[in-house]
Motif scaffolding. Structure first.
Motif, short mmCIF file in Angstrom:
data_model
loop_
_atom_site.label_atom_id
_atom_site.label_comp_id
_atom_site.label_asym_id
_atom_site.label_seq_id
_atom_site.Cartn_x
_atom_site.Cartn_y
_atom_site.Cartn_z
N LEU A 100 0.83 -1.21 0.00
CA LEU A 100 0.00 0.00 0.00
C LEU A 100 0.86 1.26 0.00
CD1 LEU A 100 -2.86 1.29 0.29
CD2 LEU A 100 -2.51 1.17 2.76
N LEU A 101 1.86 1.28 0.85
CA LEU A 101 2.72 2.46 0.95
C LEU A 101 3.46 2.72 -0.36
CD1 LEU A 101 4.17 1.86 4.53
CD2 LEU A 101 2.61 3.70 3.84
N GLN A 102 3.95 1.65 -0.99
CA GLN A 102 4.67 1.83 -2.25
C GLN A 102 3.75 2.38 -3.33
OE1 GLN A 102 8.09 1.47 -2.69
NE2 GLN A 102 7.48 2.65 -4.50
N ALA A 103 2.52 1.88 -3.37
CA ALA A 103 1.56 2.40 -4.35
C ALA A 103 1.28 3.87 -4.10
CB ALA A 103 0.27 1.59 -4.29
N MET A 104 1.20 4.26 -2.83
CA MET A 104 0.98 5.67 -2.49
C MET A 104 2.17 6.52 -2.95
SD MET A 104 -0.73 5.39 1.32
CE MET A 104 -0.87 7.20 1.49
N VAL A 105 3.37 6.03 -2.72
CA VAL A 105 4.56 6.77 -3.15
C VAL A 105 4.57 6.93 -4.67
CG1 VAL A 105 7.08 6.65 -3.34
CG2 VAL A 105 5.97 6.15 -1.16
N ASP A 106 4.30 5.84 -5.39
CA ASP A 106 4.33 5.87 -6.85
C ASP A 106 3.33 6.88 -7.42
OD1 ASP A 106 6.27 3.92 -6.76
OD2 ASP A 106 4.90 2.26 -7.21
N PHE A 155 8.85 5.74 5.76
CA PHE A 155 8.33 6.24 4.49
C PHE A 155 8.04 7.73 4.58
CE2 PHE A 155 8.30 2.10 2.85
CZ PHE A 155 7.82 2.08 1.55
N CYS A 156 7.53 8.17 5.71
CA CYS A 156 7.25 9.60 5.87
C CYS A 156 8.53 10.42 5.79
CB CYS A 156 6.53 9.85 7.20
SG CYS A 156 4.81 9.30 7.22
N LYS A 157 9.58 9.93 6.41
CA LYS A 157 10.87 10.64 6.41
C LYS A 157 11.49 10.66 5.02
CE LYS A 157 11.97 9.49 11.22
NZ LYS A 157 12.82 8.64 12.10
N SER A 158 11.38 9.55 4.30
CA SER A 158 12.07 9.42 3.02
C SER A 158 11.29 9.95 1.83
CB SER A 158 12.41 7.95 2.77
OG SER A 158 13.30 7.46 3.75
N TYR A 159 9.97 9.90 1.89
CA TYR A 159 9.18 10.22 0.70
C TYR A 159 8.22 11.39 0.91
CZ TYR A 159 10.86 5.58 -0.57
OH TYR A 159 11.66 4.49 -0.82
N GLY A 160 8.34 12.09 2.01
CA GLY A 160 7.50 13.26 2.22
C GLY A 160 6.04 12.95 2.47
N MET A 161 5.75 11.75 2.95
CA MET A 161 4.37 11.40 3.29
C MET A 161 4.01 11.97 4.66
SD MET A 161 4.21 7.41 2.06
CE MET A 161 2.55 7.23 2.72
N HIS A 162 2.71 12.07 4.91
CA HIS A 162 2.21 12.53 6.21
C HIS A 162 1.21 11.50 6.71
CE1 HIS A 162 4.08 16.42 5.45
NE2 HIS A 162 3.57 16.35 4.22
N ALA A 163 1.49 10.94 7.87
CA ALA A 163 0.66 9.85 8.39
C ALA A 163 0.24 10.11 9.82
CB ALA A 163 1.41 8.53 8.31
N THR A 164 -0.97 9.71 10.13
CA THR A 164 -1.45 9.70 11.51
C THR A 164 -1.76 8.26 11.89
OG1 THR A 164 -2.30 11.95 11.56
CG2 THR A 164 -3.36 10.36 13.02
N VAL A 165 -1.18 7.83 12.99
CA VAL A 165 -1.38 6.48 13.51
C VAL A 165 -2.33 6.56 14.70
CG1 VAL A 165 -0.25 4.55 14.68
CG2 VAL A 165 0.89 5.68 12.75
N LEU A 166 -3.41 5.80 14.63
CA LEU A 166 -4.39 5.75 15.73
C LEU A 166 -4.28 4.39 16.41
CD1 LEU A 166 -7.52 7.40 14.07
CD2 LEU A 166 -5.70 8.47 15.39
N ARG A 167 -3.92 4.43 17.69
CA ARG A 167 -3.79 3.19 18.46
C ARG A 167 -5.07 2.96 19.25
NH1 ARG A 167 2.28 4.62 20.59
NH2 ARG A 167 3.42 4.01 18.70
#
Length: 342
Positions: A100-106, A155-167
């Motif tokens: 999923l993350l790779q598809a988002m990056v692409d 991935f956020c650090k390397s590809y400029g993504m922004h993520a929120t993790v909900l525990r």
């Protein structure tokens, strides 16, 4: 926004889809229906039967619908099963998240809300778990989620993504109108197991472990209403749109023991339950209770249904009106049912 929701036919995912649509978003649901239910998907959402194990389908779907953000729920979630079958959990929860993350990056999709769990914490070192508590999961399920969190961070650090993790802590309940609710096969969660037992002529429930270091010897857990949890995802998406990301607990800041949950279920259902005591299950910590102060202050989240009795009442309305879950809704009636009840 155009939001892809993986696992959007599942228990939590379907409630999040409903809240996203109520908030005005366009929702595309991707679910292989291995655990979810087609009839749980809001009729205004676009449904695609597929899996995060298929990178080509992920990329094709995201590109076709112009996806702007992703909510990722698709995962296996049972602790005991993860102990017995760890490969299954690392494959689905970790490897497929990488797809999923790779598809988002692409496709240059930068916004992700990720469904994680309190299981990443392991045995609590403090009374209330805050987000900076060390991650030390006790089972493959928790480890698969922790590893996914770490991959997302990278991935956020390397590809400029922004993520929120909900525990999440323990999730229960259903929509107050009983339009959608919990229907796992088999059911392993405490509250629905008790309520399903209450519907039978032999209402037997089991307590696994009565010698924990708690006030009554049974495990203590933090319960949050599924609608409140779904609303937290909308808050997280709004936060991403405003430049806010990070890791947030979703809980109630109050713990209830297994015995207390049984007593509340007896009160709501009016049924006397037969309680049988068993030994502990592997991988179960004694106490898990969240601090949600950060979530409330930073994301502006507030609970509409903080009371355990209300959570159980809404769950009971769903289970008592749908004793066979979504199987009680005829295929030709499903969309009409949703629109009337919603």
């Amino acid at each position: 926004m155009k939001v892809l929701v993986t696992g959007g036919a599942g228990y939590i995912g379907s409630h999040a889809v409903r809240e996203l649509i109520l908030a005005g978003h366009q929702v595309i649901v991707l679910d292989d229906l291995s655990q979810g239910h087609r009839r749980a998907v809001h009729p205004d959402a676009i449904f695609i039967r597929g899996s995060t194990s298929n990178p080509e389908m992920l990329a094709r779907t995201m590109g076709l619908y112009g996806i702007e953000a992703v909510m990722h729920f698709a995962a296996h979630i049972e602790v005991a099963e993860s102990v017995a079958h760890p490969k299954k959990y690392y494959q689905n929860n970790l490897s497929n998240t990488l797809n999923l993350l790779q598809a988002m990056v692409d496709l240059k999709i930068r916004k992700l809300v990720f469904s994680s769990t309190a299981a990443v914490y392991g045995e609590p070192q403090t009374e209330l778990l805050e987000e900076d508590h060390p991650r030390s999961p006790l089972n493959p399920y928790g480890r698969s989620k922790m590893m996914s969190e770490m991959v997302i961070e990278d991935f956020c650090k390397s590809y400029g993504m922004h993520a929120t993790v909900l525990r999440y802590f323990n999730v229960a309940g259903a929509t107050p109108s009983a339009v959608i609710g919990e229907d796992h096969r088999p059911e392993t969660h405490l509250i629905p197991k008790i309520l399903k037992a209450a519907l039978t002529s032999n209402p037997e429930v089991k307590i696994y472990g009565t010698d924990y270091p708690t006030f009554d010897g049974t495990c203590v857990r933090d319960y949050v209403h599924v609608v409140d949890l779904a609303r937290a995802h909308v808050c997280a998406l709004e936060g991403l749109n405003n430049g806010i990301s990070g890791t947030f607990n979703i809980g109630s800041e109050k713990g209830f023991s297994v015995r207390q949950v049984i007593q509340s279920c007896e009160k709501i259902t009016g049924k006397k339950l037969i309680v049988k005591e068993e030994g502990r299950r592997p991988g179960d910590p004694a106490i898990l209770v969240a601090s949600s102060q950060k979530t409330e202050k930073v994301l502006g989240w507030e609970r509409l249904y903080p009371d355990l009795d209300t959570i159980i009442k809404h769950a009971w309305q769903w289970h008592s009106s749908h004793p066979e879950g979504y199987a009680d809704i005829l295929p030709e009636q499903e969309f009409q049912f949703y629109q009337i009840s919603n």
